[in-house]
Motif scaffolding. Sequence first.
Motif, PDB file in Angstrom:
ATOM      1  N   ALA A   3       0.840  -1.204   0.000  1.00 48.10           N
ATOM      2  CA  ALA A   3       0.000   0.000   0.000  1.00 48.10           C
ATOM      3  C   ALA A   3       0.873   1.251   0.000  1.00 48.10           C
ATOM      4  O   ALA A   3       0.557   2.232  -0.682  1.00 48.10           O
ATOM      5  N   GLY A   4       1.970   1.212   0.737  1.00 44.81           N
ATOM      6  CA  GLY A   4       2.875   2.360   0.760  1.00 44.81           C
ATOM      7  C   GLY A   4       3.504   2.616  -0.609  1.00 44.81           C
ATOM      8  O   GLY A   4       3.596   3.764  -1.060  1.00 44.81           O
ATOM      9  N   ASP A   5       3.929   1.542  -1.279  1.00 44.26           N
ATOM     10  CA  ASP A   5       4.501   1.693  -2.622  1.00 44.26           C
ATOM     11  C   ASP A   5       3.468   2.253  -3.594  1.00 44.26           C
ATOM     12  O   ASP A   5       3.756   3.151  -4.386  1.00 44.26           O
ATOM     13  N   SER A   6       2.251   1.711  -3.518  1.00 44.90           N
ATOM     14  CA  SER A   6       1.188   2.190  -4.411  1.00 44.90           C
ATOM     15  C   SER A   6       0.873   3.651  -4.138  1.00 44.90           C
ATOM     16  O   SER A   6       0.670   4.440  -5.065  1.00 44.90           O
ATOM     17  N   ALA A   7       0.829   4.002  -2.875  1.00 47.32           N
ATOM     18  CA  ALA A   7       0.535   5.393  -2.521  1.00 47.32           C
ATOM     19  C   ALA A   7       1.653   6.320  -2.993  1.00 47.32           C
ATOM     20  O   ALA A   7       1.391   7.422  -3.473  1.00 47.32           O
ATOM     21  N   GLY A   8       2.893   5.858  -2.911  1.00 45.28           N
ATOM     22  CA  GLY A   8       4.019   6.670  -3.383  1.00 45.28           C
ATOM     23  C   GLY A   8       3.942   6.905  -4.883  1.00 45.28           C
ATOM     24  O   GLY A   8       4.128   8.032  -5.361  1.00 45.28           O
ATOM     25  N   ARG A   9       3.650   5.838  -5.627  1.00 42.80           N
ATOM     26  CA  ARG A   9       3.512   5.979  -7.082  1.00 42.80           C
ATOM     27  C   ARG A   9       2.335   6.886  -7.423  1.00 42.80           C
ATOM     28  O   ARG A   9       2.437   7.739  -8.303  1.00 42.80           O
ATOM     29  N   ALA A  10       1.240   6.699  -6.740  1.00 47.87           N
ATOM     30  CA  ALA A  10       0.065   7.533  -6.998  1.00 47.87           C
ATOM     31  C   ALA A  10       0.359   8.992  -6.668  1.00 47.87           C
ATOM     32  O   ALA A  10      -0.059   9.898  -7.388  1.00 47.87           O
ATOM     33  N   GLY A  11       1.103   9.218  -5.596  1.00 48.60           N
ATOM     34  CA  GLY A  11       1.465  10.589  -5.229  1.00 48.60           C
ATOM     35  C   GLY A  11       2.340  11.247  -6.281  1.00 48.60           C
ATOM     36  O   GLY A  11       2.122  12.403  -6.651  1.00 48.60           O
ATOM     37  N   ARG A  12       3.340  10.503  -6.777  1.00 49.48           N
ATOM     38  CA  ARG A  12       4.219  11.061  -7.815  1.00 49.48           C
ATOM     39  C   ARG A  12       3.432  11.360  -9.086  1.00 49.48           C
ATOM     40  O   ARG A  12       3.605  12.406  -9.713  1.00 49.48           O
ATOM     41  N   LYS A  13       2.560  10.432  -9.452  1.00 45.49           N
ATOM     42  CA  LYS A  13       1.771  10.617 -10.669  1.00 45.49           C
ATOM     43  C   LYS A  13       0.822  11.810 -10.512  1.00 45.49           C
ATOM     44  O   LYS A  13       0.663  12.606 -11.437  1.00 45.49           O
ATOM     45  N   SER A  14       0.198  11.933  -9.356  1.00 45.68           N
ATOM     46  CA  SER A  14      -0.728  13.045  -9.153  1.00 45.68           C
ATOM     47  C   SER A  14       0.012  14.374  -9.142  1.00 45.68           C
ATOM     48  O   SER A  14      -0.493  15.371  -9.671  1.00 45.68           O
ATOM     49  N   ARG A  15       1.228  14.418  -8.587  1.00 41.09           N
ATOM     50  CA  ARG A  15       2.015  15.661  -8.624  1.00 41.09           C
ATOM     51  C   ARG A  15       2.374  16.029 -10.054  1.00 41.09           C
ATOM     52  O   ARG A  15       2.317  17.196 -10.442  1.00 41.09           O
ATOM     53  N   LYS A  16       2.718  15.019 -10.858  1.00 40.17           N
ATOM     54  CA  LYS A  16       3.050  15.258 -12.261  1.00 40.17           C
ATOM     55  C   LYS A  16       1.843  15.797 -13.020  1.00 40.17           C
ATOM     56  O   LYS A  16       1.943  16.771 -13.763  1.00 40.17           O
TER      57      LYS A  16
END
Length: 125
Positions: free
Chosen positions: A26-39
Amino acid sequence: MFSRKNQAEKTAEEAWEQLQSAWATAGDSAGRAGRKSRKLAGRAGDRVTYVTDEAWVRANAAASALAGRRPRRPWGLIVVAGLVGIAAGWVAAGTARAALERQAENEEIELAETAVVVTPAPGER
């Protein structure tokens, strides 16, 4: 009784490992989602800035037109177009000059090859 405790501990340990694995995933998924949303947010912000700037320019142009002021001349564009024209003319003139020189040389060579040299006989003079 001893085996029940081992079984319970074993089950608890497996549950704990599964919980840790799920938490890490869940942490990895949240990190990827966070990076994608910032982009994506950055892209959207850039578009909003561009559209806002364009709207501001158009609104100012409309206000100036309503006030009777003429739009200013794009002197930078005029100067660049002039310089490009001068450069193109210079290149065309140089190319034409070189072509004329080659043509003159070719004609001179052709005349030299086809020239008939007439020399008077020794007794004809």
